[in-house]
Each structure stands twice: as structure tokens, then as C-alpha cells.
Design an enzyme around this catalytic site. Structure first.
Site, short mmCIF file in Angstrom:
data_model
loop_
_atom_site.label_atom_id
_atom_site.label_comp_id
_atom_site.label_asym_id
_atom_site.label_seq_id
_atom_site.Cartn_x
_atom_site.Cartn_y
_atom_site.Cartn_z
N LYS A 1 28.38 33.69 25.20
CA LYS A 1 28.32 35.10 25.55
C LYS A 1 29.72 35.70 25.47
CE LYS A 1 23.90 35.08 26.56
NZ LYS A 1 23.55 33.79 25.94
N ASP A 2 29.77 37.00 25.32
CA ASP A 2 31.04 37.70 25.11
C ASP A 2 31.98 37.54 26.30
OD1 ASP A 2 28.69 39.27 23.76
OD2 ASP A 2 30.45 39.72 22.57
#
Length: 369
Positions: A86-87
Site C-alpha cells: 500500500k502507498d
């Protein structure tokens, strides 16, 4: 031909011919402007050898959580599972698993994680490790600022995206800042890929992603990314199920319009393409510009796979405020929110340099990040 790679690549957008080029805008001004929530698609069973934790993190990479869980639980990093990267510059919520057969987690695990900025929101058990790519998708809440918030065409662009989907480009995370991962991949494949040089498959994935994006760009430029070609390989929506098309017909075209099926392009590797006729000729015409990448991927042993050219949004909503626009939508596993944003905003204003350099979730198993 030489494997010349121009960076940044000028991959076309789908909506420019209809609406003109999009205006400038900003996003990810702070972590709260980019919220990602994993949609697992099933419930942990509540018992088993693996401790599962639903964790919210802010401005931290998935790998940061993995390291802390391994240290606090006194296990190796390989004992930690997660469905996808995930970012970093975001607020994200996702599942992690820890292999703890016959023992409990440290009593102060949640407190220790909270002190490091990781908020545990749920704890349960499951018989199996959480594997890469098993989640159904992700839910995004993105807040945009700047001139795009007053763009009179924004709602029309958004509605066109909701109705017809967007080109399923791999996002800039896959290529690293200024394409660094891709250039490293080119050099590594030229001298012979070795596992120790690319332990997580990040470079292999970068090369395959670039070749896929190039094929998608070619079909988009030709107006064929939402068309059925003779010899196409189609993917059923919401699955990885594929079937070959000998000759296109009206029924297939209608299924494509309805969003039931999507054309695909090859993720290059051993075994080559399943396409034939017109679709195969188009793929080969595009890929022949990068023989070094193609031959290097084959020598590395990666197996060829297929990826849909189009991705559709789910649960899509748009809301204008005084100084911002908020977008909400879901995407299936493997799709990138930046593919949606680049259809709504001038790509030059998207700060791709702020994005993490993601290791591949599946460079050797079919690219379903």
C-alpha cells in the site's frame, strides 16, 4: 532495434479525444488526502496458527509494518503475510498475518505498534498465511485540489469513466522515481537476471509492466482498447478466467459494452502470447521495439500471463466542496488509482515522485498486485 526507453513515456489517455486534455490539479497534499482500504473478500475463520491483524498506518510503507511485526513477535519476515503493498504517503488499512503456532502474541503488541504509529483495529486468527494478491480489491477516497476543482468538464469525465472504465495502466509506483526500476531492469536483464539481484521480483515486474503499458498505449492510440479483435484473448470481469476469440461477432461486442469481458495484453515471459491473428500481430509489432527486455524475461524464467486492458470502477461517487473534490471508488486487485487520476487531471501535475517504489506482489505468478 535497440531497447531505447524514453522517460517519462507519453502513454495516451482515453478521454482526450472526447473532452480535450484535462486541467491541472493536486492530490496527496497530505496523507489524509489519499485513503486506501483493503477489501479482502472473505472473513478470517477466527482460529488457526496465524494471527491476523487489521492495521491502519499513516505515512508508512507496508514493509515498515512487516519489520516491526517480525521484531515484536520474534519471528522472521517470511512469517509475516500481507495481500499487497500500500502507498506510503497515505492513510491505509490492510490485513497482516503472523505465523504463531502454539503461542500467543506479546501481550503489549498493540501498544508497541501504536507507539510506532500503527493502529491495530482488529485481531483474529486464521489457519493460513495471508498471501499476495488474494484480496478482492481496494477502496479509495481521494481528495483533489487546484484548478481541477472548478473544471466544468470534470463530472462529464467522471461519468464517462464510471460507465466505460479506464485504461488499466500499471502505475508509476511500478517503475520508481524517474523510471529508475525500469532502467535497472533493462541493465540486469541484459547481463542475465539473478535472484540475489532482485529478491522480490521488483525489477522483473517493472520490465513486464512497461511492456504491457506499451501494448495498451498502442491499442488506445488505434482506438482499439475497448474493441474485440480477431485472435484476442478476453478476460471475464472480476476473474482471471481467459478465453480465446477466433472471430469477433456482435455477441462478443455487446458483452464488451456491458462490461462482462475485457480484452487483454500479454505480460511477457516464457510461453509467449496466447493471442492470434490481428491481436497477435499488434502485440508483436509493439514488443519488437524491446527485444532485450523480452528475451531477458524469457531467460529469467518468468511465465507469460495476461492482464485486462480495461478496468472498471465500483461504488463510484464524486463530491465537490468549496476548495476540493472528493472521489470514492473501488478497484480490483492489481489496478492503480493513478490510472483513474490521469484521466481526470493533467498528468504533469501528479507528483509521481512521491510514490513508493513497490516490490512486485507477483512477478513470477501472473502479475496480480
Amino acid at each position: 532495434m535497440r531497447d531505447d526507453i524514453r522517460w517519462p513515456p507519453e502513454w495516451p489517455r482515453a478521454l482526450d479525444a472526447r473532452f480535450g486534455a484535462p486541467v491541472a490539479g493536486t492530490y496527496r497534499a497530505c496523507a489524509d488526502d489519499f485513503v486506501v482500504e483493503e477489501c479482502l473478500g472473505f472473513e478470517p475463520e477466527g482460529q488457526g496458527e496465524h494471527l491476523w491483524l487489521w492495521i491502519e498506518k499513516r505515512e508508512a510503507a507496508t514493509s515498515d509494518v512487516v519489520r516491526q511485526l517480525a521484531r515484536l513477535c520474534d519471528v522472521g519476515p517470511r512469517d509475516i503475510g500481507y495481500a499487497g503493498m500500500k502507498d506510503r504517503i497515505a492513510v491505509t488499512r490492510q490485513w497482516f498475518s503472523v505465523h504463531l503456532p502454539g503461542r500467543e502474541a506479546p501481550g503489549d503488541l498493540e501498544v508497541q505498534l501504536a507507539e510506532r504509529g500503527f493502529r491495530v483495529q482488529r485481531v483474529t486468527r486464521h489457519p493460513r498465511k495471508l498471501k499476495r494478491g488474494v484480496h478482492r480489491g481496494n477502496r479509495f477516497t481521494l481528495r483533489l485540489g487546484g484548478p481541477v476543482t472548478t473544471d466544468a468538464m470534470l463530472e462529464q469525465r467522471w461519468q464517462a469513466i464510471v460507465e466505460g472504465g479506464v485504461p488499466n495502466y500499471f502505475g508509476p509506483q511500478r517503475f520508481g522515481s524517474d523510471g529508475r526500476n525500469l532502467f535497472r531492469a533493462r541493465d540486469l536483464l541484459a547481463r542475465g537476471w539473478r535472484k540475489r539481484d532482485d529478491r522480490e521480483g521488483m525489477l522483473l515486474s517493472s520490465a513486464r509492466s512497461f511492456l504491457f503499458n506499451a501494448q495498451l498505449a498502442e491499442r488506445l492510440a488505434a482506438g482499439q482498447w475497448q474493441s474485440v479483435l480477431d485472435g484476442d484473448v478476453m478476460m471475464l470481469d472480476g476473474t482471471q478466467s481467459l478465453f480465446a476469440v477466433e472471430t469477433r461477432d456482435a455477441e462478443l461486442e455487446q458483452r464488451l459494452v456491458d462490461g462482462d469481458i475485457h480484452p487483454t495484453a500479454v505480460l511477457w515471459g516464457q510461453g509467449g502470447s496466447r493471442a492470434a491473428a490481428e491481436a497477435e500481430r499488434l502485440e508483436q509489432r509493439t514488443l519488437e521495439a524491446w527485444p532485450g527486455l523480452c528475451h531477458g524475461l524469457e531467460r529469467a524464467g518468468v511465465k507469460a500471463a495476461r492482464r485486462a486492458l480495461r478496468v472498471r470502477l465500483g461504488e463510484a461517487r464524486i463530491q465537490r466542496d468549496v476548495n476540493a473534490v472528493t472521489l470514492e471508488f473501488t478497484l480490483p486487485s492489481g489496478a492503480f488509482a493513478t490510472a483513474v487520476l490521469r484521466e481526470l487531471m493533467d498528468e504533469a501535475t501528479l507528483d509521481f515522485r512521491s510514490l513508493p517504489e513497490q516490490p512486485s506482489d507477483s512477478a513470477t505468478r501472473g502479475e496480480s498486485p
